[in-house]
Write a protein that holds these residues in place. Sequence first.
Motif, mmCIF file in Angstrom:
data_model
loop_
_atom_site.group_PDB
_atom_site.id
_atom_site.type_symbol
_atom_site.label_atom_id
_atom_site.label_comp_id
_atom_site.label_asym_id
_atom_site.label_seq_id
_atom_site.Cartn_x
_atom_site.Cartn_y
_atom_site.Cartn_z
ATOM 1 N N GLN A 74 44.775 -64.343 -13.281
ATOM 2 C CA GLN A 74 46.093 -64.975 -13.364
ATOM 3 C C GLN A 74 45.992 -66.493 -13.477
ATOM 4 O O GLN A 74 46.661 -67.105 -14.313
ATOM 5 N N VAL B 125 46.637 -64.305 -17.306
ATOM 6 C CA VAL B 125 47.058 -62.902 -17.400
ATOM 7 C C VAL B 125 48.300 -62.671 -16.536
ATOM 8 O O VAL B 125 48.383 -63.177 -15.411
ATOM 9 N N VAL B 126 49.250 -61.920 -17.063
ATOM 10 C CA VAL B 126 50.462 -61.566 -16.321
ATOM 11 C C VAL B 126 50.464 -60.056 -16.096
ATOM 12 O O VAL B 126 50.440 -59.284 -17.060
ATOM 13 N N PHE B 127 50.475 -59.639 -14.835
ATOM 14 C CA PHE B 127 50.525 -58.210 -14.512
ATOM 15 C C PHE B 127 51.977 -57.751 -14.563
ATOM 16 O O PHE B 127 52.828 -58.265 -13.833
ATOM 17 N N GLY B 128 52.246 -56.781 -15.441
ATOM 18 C CA GLY B 128 53.606 -56.280 -15.588
ATOM 19 C C GLY B 128 53.863 -54.999 -14.832
ATOM 20 O O GLY B 128 54.843 -54.879 -14.097
ATOM 21 N N SER C 112 46.320 -50.993 -15.170
ATOM 22 C CA SER C 112 47.317 -52.063 -15.164
ATOM 23 C C SER C 112 47.568 -52.557 -16.580
ATOM 24 O O SER C 112 46.653 -52.581 -17.421
ATOM 25 N N TRP C 113 48.819 -52.969 -16.824
ATOM 26 C CA TRP C 113 49.216 -53.488 -18.136
ATOM 27 C C TRP C 113 49.985 -54.793 -17.984
ATOM 28 O O TRP C 113 50.615 -55.040 -16.942
ATOM 29 N N GLU C 114 49.961 -55.591 -19.038
ATOM 30 C CA GLU C 114 50.830 -56.761 -19.108
ATOM 31 C C GLU C 114 52.245 -56.297 -19.457
ATOM 32 O O GLU C 114 52.453 -55.134 -19.838
ATOM 33 N N THR D 28 50.056 -54.355 -23.023
ATOM 34 C CA THR D 28 48.632 -54.565 -23.286
ATOM 35 C C THR D 28 47.816 -54.195 -22.045
ATOM 36 O O THR D 28 48.071 -54.719 -20.953
ATOM 37 N N ILE E 258 45.115 -54.168 -19.154
ATOM 38 C CA ILE E 258 44.332 -55.226 -18.510
ATOM 39 C C ILE E 258 43.044 -54.661 -17.919
ATOM 40 O O ILE E 258 41.947 -55.145 -18.209
#
Length: 254
Positions: free
Chosen positions: A184, A189-192, A226-228, A232, A234
């Motif tokens: 991050q 990176v942004v965890f969505g 995990s995805w953005e 996308t 991660i």
Amino acid sequence: MRNDSPPHRAGEPVRAGVPDHGRIPRYYAVKTELLGLIEELGEGAVLPAERELAERYGVSRVTLRQAVGELVLEGRLLRRQGSRTVVAPPKLLQPLALVSYTEGIRTQGLEPGRTVISAEALPADPQLATDLGLEPGGEVIHLERVLLAGGERVGLESSYLPRQRFPRLLGDFDADGSLYAFLQQELGVVFGEAEERIETVLATPREALLIGTNPATPMILLHRVSWEPDGTPIERVRSLFRGDRFSFVTRLRR
């Protein structure tokens, strides 16, 4: 109507787990008595000697050992060197949320840590490639680390990330630190969202050796992808936690 059932406490087995017909194994009756004793003694207290407890409850030492053994597996008691058995501390609470292991442990006043076992590039198997949006055989970075809480080994984690997307990871990331914080803060990176699956397992001989636990100790296994926010991928993570030291918490909303 007369009720001879043990008193009921919310959060504990109804009627202390005693069947309605009232016939229970002797070891379980002793286990119930020991739970009361544990509550009286408090964290860190040494349990009385085996012979003394067997006489107190009127059972054989074999029966007493079975009751104590279950409480050890459940994380209510700990066996120490020198044949001492002590009352265990409360289990660590890890949130089921998009937060790092580091955050979860620090909220409980303990210092998180990690021991690196491996940091390497590997070809992705078909399922891993699908999860991370790669072609079969595409390279991933694999980080395997023993998880620590206050210096105690409590789990084992394997993280898999696309190497092409994170080429700096093996060179720049301090694998003793928080992977989420690096992704991050250093890589933006942004965890969505994430999908997590939980199951109970026994550790393999290798895992038990790395974590420093009895192979018979129940473990909690978490699989997470995990995805953005745009979908996308991660990472994919396999986390193995000691069942005698961890419980998990989440808040559900409609």
